[in-house]
Every structure is written in structure tokens, then in C-alpha cells.
Motif scaffolding. Structure first.
Motif, PDB file in Angstrom:
ATOM      1  N   LYS A  30       9.942   0.743  -4.705  1.00 57.21           N
ATOM      2  CA  LYS A  30       9.473  -0.649  -4.557  1.00 57.21           C
ATOM      3  C   LYS A  30       8.389  -0.994  -5.579  1.00 57.21           C
ATOM      4  N   VAL A  31       8.653  -0.595  -6.816  1.00 58.39           N
ATOM      5  CA  VAL A  31       7.714  -0.893  -7.903  1.00 58.39           C
ATOM      6  C   VAL A  31       7.831  -2.357  -8.270  1.00 58.39           C
ATOM      7  N   GLN A  32       6.699  -3.029  -8.403  1.00 62.87           N
ATOM      8  CA  GLN A  32       6.693  -4.438  -8.774  1.00 62.87           C
ATOM      9  C   GLN A  32       5.591  -4.697  -9.788  1.00 62.87           C
ATOM     10  N   SER A  33       5.589  -5.917 -10.305  1.00 62.85           N
ATOM     11  CA  SER A  33       4.597  -6.293 -11.305  1.00 62.85           C
ATOM     12  C   SER A  33       3.188  -6.127 -10.746  1.00 62.85           C
ATOM     13  N   GLY A  34       2.304  -5.467 -11.524  1.00 59.43           N
ATOM     14  CA  GLY A  34       0.935  -5.225 -11.085  1.00 59.43           C
ATOM     15  C   GLY A  34       0.691  -3.816 -10.602  1.00 59.43           C
ATOM     16  N   ASP A  35       1.781  -3.029 -10.391  1.00 57.44           N
ATOM     17  CA  ASP A  35       1.627  -1.635  -9.973  1.00 57.44           C
ATOM     18  C   ASP A  35       1.306  -0.756 -11.183  1.00 57.44           C
ATOM     19  N   VAL A  36       0.511   0.280 -10.969  1.00 56.22           N
ATOM     20  CA  VAL A  36       0.238   1.278 -12.001  1.00 56.22           C
ATOM     21  C   VAL A  36       1.097   2.493 -11.689  1.00 56.22           C
ATOM     22  N   ILE A  37       1.962   2.865 -12.646  1.00 57.83           N
ATOM     23  CA  ILE A  37       2.919   3.953 -12.402  1.00 57.83           C
ATOM     24  C   ILE A  37       2.813   5.001 -13.499  1.00 57.83           C
ATOM     25  N   ALA A  38       3.328   6.206 -13.179  1.00 57.30           N
ATOM     26  CA  ALA A  38       3.441   7.289 -14.155  1.00 57.30           C
ATOM     27  C   ALA A  38       4.870   7.798 -14.122  1.00 57.30           C
ATOM     28  N   ARG A  98      -2.241   0.013  -7.145  1.00 59.06           N
ATOM     29  CA  ARG A  98      -2.136  -1.361  -7.628  1.00 59.06           C
ATOM     30  C   ARG A  98      -3.335  -1.650  -8.521  1.00 59.06           C
ATOM     31  N   SER A  99      -3.099  -2.407  -9.605  1.00 61.06           N
ATOM     32  CA  SER A  99      -4.156  -2.688 -10.569  1.00 61.06           C
ATOM     33  C   SER A  99      -5.225  -3.595  -9.957  1.00 61.06           C
ATOM     34  N   PHE A 100      -6.495  -3.306 -10.288  1.00 55.76           N
ATOM     35  CA  PHE A 100      -7.602  -4.134  -9.793  1.00 55.76           C
ATOM     36  C   PHE A 100      -7.465  -5.590 -10.249  1.00 55.76           C
ATOM     37  N   SER A 101      -6.843  -5.807 -11.413  1.00 54.45           N
ATOM     38  CA  SER A 101      -6.700  -7.174 -11.930  1.00 54.45           C
ATOM     39  C   SER A 101      -5.766  -8.016 -11.080  1.00 54.45           C
ATOM     40  N   MET A 158      -3.914  -7.651   2.516  1.00 49.72           N
ATOM     41  CA  MET A 158      -3.193  -6.435   2.124  1.00 49.72           C
ATOM     42  C   MET A 158      -3.422  -5.360   3.175  1.00 49.72           C
ATOM     43  N   GLY A 159      -2.473  -4.454   3.283  1.00 48.46           N
ATOM     44  CA  GLY A 159      -2.585  -3.382   4.266  1.00 48.46           C
ATOM     45  C   GLY A 159      -3.658  -2.375   3.881  1.00 48.46           C
ATOM     46  N   PRO A 160      -4.147  -1.608   4.872  1.00 45.06           N
ATOM     47  CA  PRO A 160      -5.199  -0.613   4.590  1.00 45.06           C
ATOM     48  C   PRO A 160      -4.719   0.510   3.682  1.00 45.06           C
ATOM     49  N   GLN A 161      -3.384   0.698   3.597  1.00 43.97           N
ATOM     50  CA  GLN A 161      -2.856   1.775   2.763  1.00 43.97           C
ATOM     51  C   GLN A 161      -2.775   1.398   1.292  1.00 43.97           C
ATOM     52  N   THR A 162      -3.050   0.131   0.941  1.00 44.18           N
ATOM     53  CA  THR A 162      -2.989  -0.304  -0.455  1.00 44.18           C
ATOM     54  C   THR A 162      -4.159   0.301  -1.236  1.00 44.18           C
TER      55      THR A 162
END
Length: 469
Positions: A184-192, A205-208, A216-220
Motif C-alpha cells: 500500500k505504498v502511496q505518494s509521500g511514503d519513504v521507501i527502500a 511517511r515523510s514529515f513534509s 492519522m492512526g497511532p501506528q503512523t
């Protein structure tokens, strides 16, 4: 006007089973290893908790290995709770294996093989390797879905990643598109992305983009946008136990044996080869040994052969910390006719650092009952808690804890919301403690089959032994 009925909704976030020690979160120590009065589910036993904290600290700093610790005390004084607190305090990085002494006699393998497997489960290997990864913040994902005329056409797409210094567009194949959708990768996620395997790891998720949504959920988890180049070499660390390496190399089905549980006996030659290989990795700097903790409860159930094996195993270079617990006094060593303190041979006792646990005070019992009531989600009145505390002092703490759930059911039966004294009294009459049950047996012993007791109280029987009441 229609009256609306609002039904009660219960919190279903916790669906795990409530166990005897599910309230334990750690040892309840501060940064100076001083025990707090009530913390992380632990109450009382300040000296024992502090001693256990010192052991945990040495384990974390890898300053201790091949040592053994004995938790000795009366039944119901929190020995297993302290061991569970040690396991939680050590963390996930350090292996922790648990075993009951009686388990060794019910397995399909030899006792020494079961002990060796338990030892190797408690020894971790931290393997380091360098790998090439692409790490960045997702700017855009474009997926082209061609019209499925023949059904053979596959999806294609483009992935735009950026760091603080650069931005690049990558072509996507069908497998990568499927992996992105699965995570469930979407725009704004930081991935490797691992270049060798194509594995995608979602870092957060990016701070920006933290203000994209109102809630947002507590797990974000929010992370900074990576800097530097997109493609970089990273050191990846894998933590496995020696037992897992043994199983993978010894069974025909390989690592699947870890899931089936059918590990069987592992040949000594396989272990020797693995130890040699791990020693090579250590010399090359590719791996390091992480001595963990092996906890054996009811250690008095082991026999003389097991104690001899433990004596030898603790002298090994890669031995873990051995923590054992017992509630026995001076008793017979299993497999012999000799008596010894705690049912443990003197030569093995000499290796042990002994941590003693003391009986709980009335105030400690009250605090533990408060914690258990909260853990079991039972509302208990002040008078009922006083009565439960008195029962815990007169009988045992375990019996008082067992009455909490029973009293809650009795309260539910009379359609009450708070457990009162009458509920506790009712279940106290329904379920007997050890003292009342033993007194009943003494009074009516002649009406039972195969009764061997000939005396009452602490008088000696015909064989010269005291009858336990």
C-alpha cells in the motif's frame, strides 16, 4: 418523539488472552537500576528485582556469558514474574528461550539433545552484509493498465523517487507494481528497495506530508526525507539463533522445519561445521555472537544427567546466561538417593548466583490485586478489595487472584456492574483453597479410597516421615 437507545461499545483493541503474567511489562527499574514501588506490573521484591536488573544490564552490554542465576523462593513469590520481566527488559535483539524442567521428559528426543537445542536457541548470531538499496520519498506512482483484450498484456508503470538533492523516474515491471500495491505504498511514503531481491521496505511517511490528513492512526510513523543520492550501499544486519541455522542446515525441508516444529535430533557434525563457519565470520567481521538468556523453570525436575550436562555446557565459549527457578527446599536430587538444597547438586549450586524472593506483604498483595483487576477489566469495590486482600494473606495470592474472575461472573449473574463483598463471599464458599480442602480430607479420610494418612497434623506416620498438611 422516538427515544434513541445508545448501546454500549467495548474496546476491542486488546484481543490477546489474559495470562498469569500478561501484566508484566518489565522489571520496573529506573535508569540507576533502583526498583520503583509499583512499575511495569511489578510490585515488591525490591532486592530480587534490583539483582535481576544488574544481570539484564550486563547481558545488554555483552559483559556476561556462561553464567547461571538461580531464582529461589517459596511458591507464589514472583519468581516467574521476575523472569518474564527480565525477558521484556532485554528486548527483541537478545534471544530469550523458556523451558520447563518437566518438558525434557516428554519429548521424542534425548534429554541432553533437548537441552542442547534450548541452549542454541538462546545464542544469537548477528550477521552483517552490505547491499545496494534505493531509498527515497515517493513523489508519484503511475500505473498503465492496458485494455485486457487477450489477457496476456501485463501492467507497466513509472515510479518517481526523490531525496533532498535529486529526483529520478524508474520504470516498473509487473512484479514491482504488485509489491507496491501489496505494501500500500502511496505518494509521500519513504521507501527502500533492495536492488538484489527487489524487496520493498516501507520506512514511514515523510514529515513534509504530515498535514495531508486531519487525523492519522497511532501506528503512523513519520521520517525525514532521505538526503544524498538515491542509490546507496547499506549495511544490513540479520539476527538469527544458532538453533535456526542448525535446523536449516540439517533437515531436508530446510527452513520449513522451523514452522512445522519437526526439528528432530541434529547431528554433532552439523553443529561443528556451523560453529566453524560462524567462527570464520567472526574473524572476518561479518558476524558477532549475541549471548542470550535461557530460563528453565522448575529446575528441580531435572535429573543428575541433565545437571552434569549443564555443568559442561556452561564451560563452552558460546554459552548463554542460564536462569533457573525453583520453589523446593532441601529435597532429593532426581535420579539419586541423595538430598541437596533445592534438589540441585552441590557442584552445580556452586556455579549459581542465587537471587532470593521473599513472601509478599499485605500491602504488596493489595497492589498486585489492583493491577490484576485492571488487567482483567473488572470493577471491584473498595470493601471487596479489602476482603480479597485478607483472603490472599490467609490463603495464597494465587487463590485470591483466581477469585477475581469468578466474583466478576457472580456479579454479572445478579446483573451488577461492580463486584461487591457478597460476590467475593459467594465464590469463596464455592471454591475452596488448599487449607480448607486439606482439613476436609483429614476429617473424612477414612471415606476415601487408598488413603495412606494415619495421623493428623504434624505427627509422624508409621514410616517415620511427616505428613504434609
Amino acid at each position: 418523539m422516538v427515544e434513541l437507545k445508545i448501546s454500549e461499545s467495548r474496546d476491542l483493541t486488546r484481543i490477546e488472552r489474559i495470562g498469569a503474567h500478561s501484566h508484566i511489562r518489565g522489571l520496573g527499574l529506573d535508569s540507576a537500576l533502583e526498583p520503583r514501588a509499583v512499575s511495569e506490573g511489578m510490585v515488591g521484591q525490591t532486592a530480587a528485582r534490583k539483582a535481576a536488573g544488574v544481570i539484564v544490564q550486563m547481558v545488554k552490554e555483552a559483559k556476561i556469558a556462561g553464567r547461571a542465576v538461580l531464582l529461589a523462593g517459596q511458591p507464589g513469590t514472583g519468581k516467574t514474574a521476575i523472569a518474564m520481566g527480565m525477558a521484556k527488559s532485554i528486548g527483541l535483539e537478545t534471544p530469550f528461550a523458556m523451558l520447563a524442567g518437566s518438558e525434557l521428559f516428554s519429548l521424542e528426543m534425548s534429554k541432553t539433545e533437548a537441552l542442547m537445542q534450548a541452549f542454541r536457541k538462546a545464542i544469537g548470531v548477528r550477521i552483517k552484509e552490505e547491499t545496494e538499496v534505493i531509498e527515497g520519498e515517493v513523489v508519484e506512482i503511475q500505473i498503465d493498465r492496458p485494455a485486457a483484450v487477450t489477457g496476456a498484456a501485463s501492467k507497466t508503470g513509472k515510479l518517481t523517487l526523490k531525496t533532498t538533492e535529486m529526483e529520478t523516474v524508474y520504470d516498473l515491471g509487473a512484479k514491482m507494481i504488485e509489491a507496491l500495491g501489496k505494501d500500500k505504498v502511496q505518494s509521500g511514503d519513504v521507501i527502500a528497495i533492495d536492488k538484489a531481491s527487489g524487496k520493498i521496505t516501507k520506512l514511514g511517511r515523510s514529515f513534509s506530508r504530515s498535514r495531508d490528513y486531519d487525523a492519522m492512526g497511532p501506528q503512523t510513523k513519520f521520517v525525514q526525507c532521505p538526503d544524498g543520492e538515491l542509490q546507496k550501499r547499506k549495511e544490513v544486519v540479520h539476527c538469527v539463533t544458532l538453533h535456526e541455522i542448525d535446523v536449516i542446515n540439517s533437515r531436508t525441508q530446510g527452513f520449513l522445519a522451523l514452522f512445522t516444529g519437526d526439528t528432530g535430533e541434529i547431528r554433532a557434525e552439523v553443529r561443528e561445521q556451523i560453529d566453524t563457519k560462524v567462527a570464520e565470520w567472526r574473524e572476518e567481521g561479518k558476524a558477532e555472537i549475541v549471548p542470550g538468556v535461557l530460563f528453565i523453570d522448575e529446575v528441580h525436575m531435572l535429573d543428575i544427567e541433565c545437571f552434569s550436562f549443564l555443568n559442561r555446557a556452561l564451560e563452552n565459549d558460546m554459552a548463554p546466561i542460564l536462569v533457573v527457578a525453583t520453589n523446593r527446599g532441601i529435597t532429593t536430587i532426581r535420579g539419586t538417593n541423595y538430598k541437596s538444597p533445592h534438589g540441585i547438586p552441590i557442584d552445580f549450586l556452586d556455579r549459581l548466583l542465587i537471587i532470593s524472593t521473599q513472601p509478599y506483604t499485605e500491602d504488596d498483595i493489595r497492589k498486585i490485586l489492583d493491577i490484576r483487576c485492571q488487567e482483567q477489566d473488572v470493577d471491584v469495590s473498595e470493601d471487596a478489595k479489602v476482603l480479597l486482600t485478607k483472603i490472599g494473606v490467609d490463603t495464597s495470592l494465587r487463590y485470591a487472584i483466581n477469585l477475581i474472575t469468578s466474583a466478576a461472573l457472580a456479579c454479572q449473574k445478579r446483573k451488577g456492574k461492580v463486584v461487591e463483598m457478597e460476590d467475593v463471599s459467594r465464590v469463596y464458599e464455592l471454591f475452596w483453597d488448599v487449607k480448607r480442602s486439606t482439613q476436609y480430607l483429614i476429617e473424612y479420610q477414612n471415606q476415601y479410597m487408598f488413603n495412606e494418612a494415619t495421623t493428623i497434623g504434624d505427627e509422624e506416620d508409621e514410616g517415620g516421615n511427616n505428613m504434609m498438611v
